[in-house]
Each structure stands twice: as structure tokens, then as C-alpha cells.
Design an enzyme around this catalytic site. Structure first.
Site, PDB file in Angstrom:
ATOM      1  N   CYS A  84      45.056  37.282  38.379  1.00 30.37           N
ATOM      2  CA  CYS A  84      44.159  38.331  37.894  1.00 30.37           C
ATOM      3  C   CYS A  84      43.048  38.489  38.921  1.00 30.37           C
ATOM      4  O   CYS A  84      42.266  37.561  39.141  1.00 30.37           O
ATOM      5  CB  CYS A  84      43.576  37.962  36.525  1.00 30.37           C
ATOM      6  SG  CYS A  84      42.372  39.155  35.888  1.00 30.37           S
ATOM      7  N   GLY A 109      39.587  38.667  37.391  1.00 27.91           N
ATOM      8  CA  GLY A 109      39.319  37.332  36.860  1.00 27.91           C
ATOM      9  C   GLY A 109      38.966  36.340  37.953  1.00 27.91           C
ATOM     10  O   GLY A 109      38.083  35.484  37.771  1.00 27.91           O
ATOM     11  N   CYS A 128      41.596  46.713  37.498  1.00 31.29           N
ATOM     12  CA  CYS A 128      42.555  45.632  37.727  1.00 31.29           C
ATOM     13  C   CYS A 128      42.547  45.315  39.217  1.00 31.29           C
ATOM     14  O   CYS A 128      42.909  46.168  40.038  1.00 31.29           O
ATOM     15  CB  CYS A 128      43.954  46.050  37.267  1.00 31.29           C
ATOM     16  SG  CYS A 128      45.220  44.804  37.581  1.00 31.29           S
ATOM     17  N   HIS A 142      34.849  39.419  31.220  1.00 31.31           N
ATOM     18  CA  HIS A 142      35.470  38.119  31.481  1.00 31.31           C
ATOM     19  C   HIS A 142      34.626  37.012  30.877  1.00 31.31           C
ATOM     20  O   HIS A 142      33.390  37.053  30.929  1.00 31.31           O
ATOM     21  CB  HIS A 142      35.616  37.870  32.992  1.00 31.31           C
ATOM     22  CG  HIS A 142      36.587  38.785  33.647  1.00 31.31           C
ATOM     23  ND1 HIS A 142      37.919  38.488  33.776  1.00 31.31           N
ATOM     24  CD2 HIS A 142      36.416  40.019  34.184  1.00 31.31           C
ATOM     25  CE1 HIS A 142      38.536  39.493  34.382  1.00 31.31           C
ATOM     26  NE2 HIS A 142      37.639  40.432  34.628  1.00 31.31           N
ATOM     27  N   GLU A 169      44.916  37.397  30.101  1.00 29.07           N
ATOM     28  CA  GLU A 169      44.408  38.744  30.300  1.00 29.07           C
ATOM     29  C   GLU A 169      44.390  39.528  28.997  1.00 29.07           C
ATOM     30  O   GLU A 169      45.359  39.506  28.229  1.00 29.07           O
ATOM     31  CB  GLU A 169      45.243  39.489  31.341  1.00 29.07           C
ATOM     32  CG  GLU A 169      45.017  39.016  32.761  1.00 29.07           C
ATOM     33  CD  GLU A 169      45.422  40.053  33.788  1.00 29.07           C
ATOM     34  OE1 GLU A 169      44.974  41.217  33.658  1.00 29.07           O
ATOM     35  OE2 GLU A 169      46.195  39.713  34.690  1.00 29.07           O
TER      36      GLU A 169
END
Length: 294
Positions: A238, A241, A77, A179, A229
Site C-alpha cells: 500500500c 500506507g 492510491c 491511515h 486496506e
């Protein structure tokens, strides 16, 4: 019921986390306990829980054990790892004057440099997010490569998938977690139904481990992005992301190797260096601390 569990609430651009200190004592949370902590009506409210644990790697300051709001374990993360660094610095586990540390994650070690304010509290961090993974089998995504990166890696750059809202094309990238990036060329982002469309593709059969889903529009000031997410739903930001989207924009000729990613919670700066590593820079902040019964 677990009584008096100490926590710190932190966020990176509104992507928020319940931080638990597992360095001094062992803390194990069941998935149901994580869900209760993250519940925004009956708990503290967060996109996930981070338990700060000792690392088995001698080069790492600590291990970031990150669990999504729905109780599922996540590999990485980007916003969370900046909060993780702030937790270590602000609580004296890493001296403020060091200006650097390495975080241990399920996606591997992540070197971090940071800045502090006049009181020694961390304000911003730059995280070496490593090299993006493009091989479809490793992302993972059930697709054949349809393009080749400048350095020779094949990737799925325009995977077209049908949905009740029509067909969408995705560039598939892993930043330690999967992703699927969709560029909405000529389409407004504010009115886009991220919750519905994102949830549909998060669980699409093309993604064997599910996926994070990004919807992006490239403009003169950077890349505007919204994200659904995996395991959370739409969040304000994110980090992985943003990195995946910047990489996808570069691969598809929509942006250069360095750009701002404009998220609903603020801006992250992403640079894809010549050595292939992706560098992400952004803030981290503490909201409050307390104790909770779970």
C-alpha cells in the site's frame, strides 16, 4: 451484460489493479461490476479498478478514477498512481522522453517523475504524495491531539483503542486517505492476524470514514509493514500506507525522514522532504491485457 470490455492488469509490488481506458470513450462501472472484475475466482482478480479519464486540470495528463474491490470510491492510491503513470507512458499518452507527468486524483494533483527501459516502457516512478494531513478532524479520526509535530501541527500520535485482542495505540495520518498506524514494538509481524485485527479497526467508531490500518515494526533495514486496506482487506503493498507509516515513524522518533518500507510485495522508498512533501519511489509492472464480459 457489458461485452468485450478491454482492460490491462497491472501491479505495484503485488498491489494489483484492473486498468480501463476511459480517455477515448466514456466508461462508467457500477459498484457490482467493479466487484465482479476484482473477484479472484470469477473475475480478473484485483485490489481495485482504475479508470483512466480525461482531466479538467490543464496541468494534468489524465484523471485517475480509483474504485476499491468492494465497489467504494477511494481518494488516492500510491501503488495505483504509479500503475496509472505506466499506463499513460506505455500506451503513448505521455511521451517516454518527457520523464514527468502530473496525475489528477480525488486527493489533488500528484507530480510524478519516471524512468523507462530501452523500449520506452516505464519501470519506476517517484510520486510527490503531497504533505501529510495530521489534524485529527481532517484525517478524519474522532480523537483529540496528544502531540505536536516539529513544524507545529497537532496530531493524534498514540490513540489507544480497545479490541478483543487487547489495546492498540495508533498514530493517525492522512495521505489523501485515512491511515491508522500501529507500531508492534517487540512483536513479530509474520504471525500477526492482520485480517482479523485490521477488519476490527477499519470499521471502528473512532474512524468516521473508516480507515486503512497499518501494523509496523522498525528494524535496522527499514520499517516492516503489513496493511489492511479500507475496502480491500490485507494487500501485498500500500503506497499511501507506506508513506503514512514512514511519517508516523518519524513523528514518534522511531525513524528519520528517509527510510525503506518493507512490504510483503517488495520495498518502497519514502522520503519526507524539508518542504513537508512526502516522496514515494517504487516500481510498476504490467501483468497481462485482454477483454472481459462484465
Amino acid at each position: 451484460m457489458r461485452q468485450g470490455l478491454e482492460f490491462v492488469k497491472m501491479h505495484g509490488l503485488g498491489n494489483d489493479f484492473v486498468m480501463i481506458d476511459g480517455l477515448a470513450r466514456d466508461v462508467e462501472l457500477a459498484s457490482g461490476e467493479v466487484e465482479r472484475l476484482c473477484d479472484r475466482h470469477f473475475g480478473i482478480g484485483a485490489d481495485g479498478v482504475i479508470v483512466v479519464r480525461p482531466s479538467a486540470r490543464p496541468e494534468c495528463a489524465a484523471y485517475m478514477h480509483y474504485v476499491n474491490a468492494n465497489g467504494t470510491l477511494a481518494q488516492m492510491c500510491g501503488n495505483g498512481v504509479r500503475c496509472f503513470a505506466k499506463f499513460l507512458v506505455d500506451r503513448g499518452y505521455v511521451p517516454a522522453e518527457d520523464r514527468r507527468l502530473t496525475a489528477d486524483t480525488l486527493a489533488g494533483p500528484r507530480p510524478i517523475t519516471f524512468t523507462v527501459d530501452g523500449t520506452g516502457k516505464m519501470t519506476r516512478a517517484t510520486v510527490d504524495m503531497g504533505r501529510p494531513v495530521l489534524d485529527p478532524a481532517q484525517v478524519p479520526v474522532s480523537a483529540e491531539p496528544d502531540a505536536t509535530a516539529p513544524f507545529g501541527d497537532p496530531y493524534a500520535g498514540a490513540l489507544e483503542l480497545d479490541s478483543p485482542w487487547g489495546a492498540f495505540a495508533f498514530c493517525c495520518v492522512s495521505m489523501g486517505n485515512p491511515h491508522a498506524v500501529c507500531f508492534l514494538d517487540g512483536t513479530g509481524l509474520d504471525e500477526f492476524d492482520v485480517d482479523a485485527v485490521g477488519a476490527f479497526f477499519e470499521s471502528h467508531p473512532a474512524f468516521p470514514e473508516k480507515t486503512n490500518v497499518e501494523f509496523a515494526v522498525v528494524g535496522p533495514h527499514g520499517i516492516a509493514m503489513r496493511v489492511f486496506e479500507r475496502g480491500c482487506g490485507e494487500t501485498l503493498a500500500c503506497g499511501t500506507g507506506a508513506c503514512a507509516t514512514a511519517v508516523a515513524a518519524c513523528l514518534t522518533g522511531r525513524a528519520g525522514r528517509e527510510t525503506d518500507v518493507l512490504l510483503r510485495g517488495g520495498t518502497l522508498h519514502v522520503a519526507w522532504a524539508d518542504d513537508g512533501h512526502v516522496m514515494m519511489t517504487g516500481p510498476a509492472a504490467e501483468s497481462f491485457a485482454g477483454t472481459v464480459n462484465v
